[in-house]
Enzyme design. Structure first.
Site, PDB file in Angstrom:
ATOM      1  CG  ASP A  11      -2.281  -0.646   0.889  1.00  0.00           C
ATOM      2  OD1 ASP A  11      -2.583  -0.829  -0.313  1.00  0.00           O
ATOM      3  OD2 ASP A  11      -3.011  -0.970   1.842  1.00  0.00           O
ATOM      4  CE  LYS A  55      -4.926   1.912   0.954  1.00  0.00           C
ATOM      5  NZ  LYS A  55      -5.504   0.991   1.933  1.00  0.00           N
ATOM      6  CG  HIS A  84      -0.011  -5.375 -11.334  1.00  0.00           C
ATOM      7  ND1 HIS A  84      -0.830  -4.664 -12.174  1.00  0.00           N
ATOM      8  CD2 HIS A  84       1.248  -5.253 -11.843  1.00  0.00           C
ATOM      9  CE1 HIS A  84      -0.118  -4.146 -13.159  1.00  0.00           C
ATOM     10  NE2 HIS A  84       1.148  -4.482 -12.980  1.00  0.00           N
ATOM     11  CG  ASP A  99      -4.623  -5.729   0.874  1.00  0.00           C
ATOM     12  OD1 ASP A  99      -4.616  -5.260   2.027  1.00  0.00           O
ATOM     13  OD2 ASP A  99      -4.973  -5.076  -0.131  1.00  0.00           O
TER      14      ASP A  99
HETATM   15 FE   FE2 Z   1      -4.117  -1.583  -1.537  1.00  0.00          FE
END
Ligand code: FE2
Length: 276
Positions: free
Chosen positions: A63, A66, A114, A144
């Site tokens: 991530d 983010k 991806h 995830d």
């Molecule tokens: Fe994510």
């Protein structure tokens, strides 16, 4: 690729990832857990040492993008609007851009870019389908999703492990790689996920703010220490219990110093050890 990687470069890559977690009051330990699940799943399906290492790093850093998502969307207390969802969906692309110039980018790029693709081709950012999705990204995608479901988020509380497993099963072959779901569920049946679910680190059970829900990151805290929820500012006294902490409200609000995120370097050191 060999595992003959410059340790300092690798540490710098991991630290980039830990900056994301410092911004988000809800994800406490998400990177560590996804890294652990991904490493374990890679081992379960028999990947070699390099594949296992890539899965562990990809899970930890997935991530990264983010960092470019506005706080109001990242920490929002309500379900996201259509536009906010579209902004949130830009994070794999942001991660790809942020990572691109790093000398070790190839180690994590596939997972970062991806992990939200789906075998049925309806994922993002590129709508890749089936085996066109890199294996490490398919691994991280399953892990995830499982961690997102079994963790408290700003707009909902954690789901039970059983429910999360049945959702993985429902998405088998469409949202998630079918064989990887089978292997992940087998790890669950064998009890291998238990030391990770709801933990911020090995042997470290997470607590949530009783008032507003986000994870209280308590790594390195002593029994009796004061701790402040970074989302609502309530102050608690920590009491050790069952490998975690019980929170006793003090009735006070914390100050700015107490609301500072505390970087946790243990997961980074653990990944560095995996190399050697
Ligand atoms: Fe994510």
């Amino acid at each position: 690729m060999t595992l003959d990687i410059d340790r300092q470069l690798l540490a710098s890559l991991m630290i980039m990832g830990s900056v994301v977690e410092a911004r988000d009051a809800y994800t406490g330990g998400h990177m560590w857990r996804v890294g652990q699940y991904s490493r374990m799943l890679a081992e379960e399906i028999g990947l070699d040492r390099e594949g296992v290492f890539r899965a562990a790093i990809g899970g930890f850093l997935h991530d990264l993008g983010k960092i470019g998502i506005p706080d109001v969307i990242l920490n929002g207390r309500h379900r996201l609007s259509q536009l906010q969802t579209a902004v949130m969906h830009t994070h794999p692309g942001i991660g790809r851009t942020v990572l691109a110039e790093h000398p070790l980018a190839p180690l994590a790029l596939e997972a970062v870019a991806h992990h939200h693709e789906r075998p049925d081709g309806t994922g993002y950012p590129d709508g890749l389908a089936g085996d066109a999705i890199p294996l490490v990204a398919r691994i991280v995608g399953v892990c995830d999703a499982f961690d997102a479901m079994t963790s408290t988020r700003s707009y909902r509380s954690a789901m039970s492990t059983e429910r999360a497993c049945s959702i993985l099963e429902d998405g088998r072959g469409s949202q998630f790689d079918a064989a990887l779901v089978d292997s992940f569920l087998a790890m669950g049946q064998a009890g291998k996920l238990l030391p990770i679910i709801g933990h911020g680190h090995h042997g470290h059970r997470l607590a949530s703010c009783p008032r507003c829900g986000p994870v209280i990151a308590t790594h390195g805290k002593a029994d009796g220490a004061l701790h402040v929820c970074r989302a609502c500012g309530d102050e608690y006294r920590l009491h050790r219990k069952d490998g975690g902490f019980e929170l006793e409200a003090t009735g006070r609000q914390g100050g700015a110093e107490q609301m500072r995120p505390e970087p946790d370097m243990a997961p980074i050191q653990e990944l560095l050890r995996l190399m050697s």
